[in-house]
Structure formats: structure tokens, C-alpha cells
Design an enzyme around this catalytic site. Structure first.
Site, PDB file in Angstrom:
ATOM      1  N   GLY A   1       0.835  -1.194   0.000  1.00  0.00           N
ATOM      2  CA  GLY A   1       0.000   0.000   0.000  1.00  0.00           C
ATOM      3  C   GLY A   1       0.866   1.238   0.000  1.00  0.00           C
ATOM      4  CB  CYS A   2       0.249   4.625   1.303  1.00  0.00           C
ATOM      5  SG  CYS A   2       1.109   6.190   1.522  1.00  0.00           S
ATOM      6  CG  PHE A   3       5.935   4.856  -0.821  1.00  0.00           C
ATOM      7  CD1 PHE A   3       5.416   6.083  -0.461  1.00  0.00           C
ATOM      8  CD2 PHE A   3       6.513   4.747  -2.079  1.00  0.00           C
ATOM      9  CE1 PHE A   3       5.469   7.177  -1.303  1.00  0.00           C
ATOM     10  CE2 PHE A   3       6.573   5.835  -2.935  1.00  0.00           C
ATOM     11  CZ  PHE A   3       6.048   7.060  -2.537  1.00  0.00           C
ATOM     12  CD1 TRP A   4       4.941   8.591   2.005  1.00  0.00           C
ATOM     13  CD2 TRP A   4       2.913   9.399   2.483  1.00  0.00           C
ATOM     14  NE1 TRP A   4       4.706   9.641   1.159  1.00  0.00           N
ATOM     15  CE2 TRP A   4       3.465  10.165   1.432  1.00  0.00           C
ATOM     16  CE3 TRP A   4       1.647   9.728   2.953  1.00  0.00           C
ATOM     17  CZ2 TRP A   4       2.797  11.234   0.851  1.00  0.00           C
ATOM     18  CZ3 TRP A   4       0.975  10.790   2.377  1.00  0.00           C
ATOM     19  CH2 TRP A   4       1.555  11.533   1.345  1.00  0.00           C
TER      20      TRP A   4
END
Length: 156
Positions: free
Chosen positions: A6-9
């Protein structure tokens, strides 16, 4: 080690907390487009996944432990999404660098399947990792806040 969840953050946020992880970088892997930008990847046409590169000390944490932690920080049953983020760039994937990593990833997936999970995670050889723009690196450490698509859930 290379993981997409998912979102790499949020993925970077959690991997940075694990003992034995030396450093992480967010970027893009698994695609068919040279030097993609965030804007390119968001179109969904490059086939890249938002990915985190994890540099770790193998005397403090093993690759197998990293794989287990990867599965514990996201919903690996979702296809091409993670929470509200939808698109192939948000898929769950492990990008292995050698046969040993591939075998370990598949072993852990087999364990999850025997536990009754429908695992959507892809296991692919890393072709190239492109580092994302600076403003994406260590996003939550810079901006504050907590990941909205990821949380830790003990499985192993």
C-alpha cells in the site's frame, strides 16, 4: 529487502521501528517504465508498486522476521489496494533479490494459507528499484501523524 504494502509512507513508518533495520527508502518497483515519478506511478500505467527498500543488520533481524513483520503491518488479503488507496501501485508484493528470499517469502505465505488467510501478496524478482522524490522519504517523521492505511497486528 523490498516490500510493497500500500502507501509507502506507512510501510516505511513501521519498518523504521523494527530493531535491526538500519535504514529505509521509499520508491517504486515492479514496473515497466524507466525512472518513474510519483505522478507517473499514480496513473496506474507503469505497473510499479509503491515499495520500501529495507537495509537491515542480519545479526539483529533475519529476512524471515522481516517478511513476518511485513505481513503484520498491512492487510495482505486485499488486491490492488490498501484501505482507501486503490490501484495496482498499492498492491501487496514482496520483491526478492535471490532464491533464498523467494523461498522464505513463499514459506511464510504457505503458513498464512494454512491459517486460513486468502493471501493476495505477489512474490516477484526485483528488476529495478527507483528511489521516490525527497518529499516522500520519511514522510510521517517529517510531517507528524500516524499512518491511516497501516497498523500492527500480531499474527506470528
Amino acid at each position: 529487502a523490498y516490500f510493497a504494502a500500500g502507501c509507502f509512507w506507512g510501510v516505511q513508518y513501521y519498518f523504521n521501528k523494527f530493531k535491526g533495520v538500519i535504514s529505509t527508502k521509499v520508491g517504486y518497483a515492479g514496473g515497466n517504465f524507466e525512472n518513474p515519478t510519483y505522478k507517473d506511478v499514480c496513473t496506474g500505467t507503469t505497473n510499479h508498486a509503491e515499495t520500501v527498500e529495507v537495509l537491515y543488520d542480519s545479526t539483529k533481524i533475519t529476512y524471515e522476521e522481516l517478511v513476518k513483520l511485513f505481513f503484520e503491518i498491512h492487510d495482505f488479503t486485499q488486491v490492488n489496494r490498501q484501505g482507501p488507496d486503490i490501484g495496482s501501485q498499492y498492491r501487496s508484493a514482496i520483491f526478492y533479490v535471490d532464491e533464498n528470499q523467494k523461498q522464505i517469502a513463499n514459506k511464510i505465505i504457505d503458513i498464512l494459507k494454512t491459517k486460513g488467510y486468502d493471501v493476495a501478496t505477489q512474490v516477484n524478482k526485483i528488476n529495478k528499484f527507483y528511489t521516490a522524490e525527497d518529499y516522500h522519504q520519511n514522510y510521517y517523521e517529517k510531517k507528524g501523524g500516524m499512518p491511516y492505511c497501516h497498523s500492527y497486528k500480531k499474527i506470528f
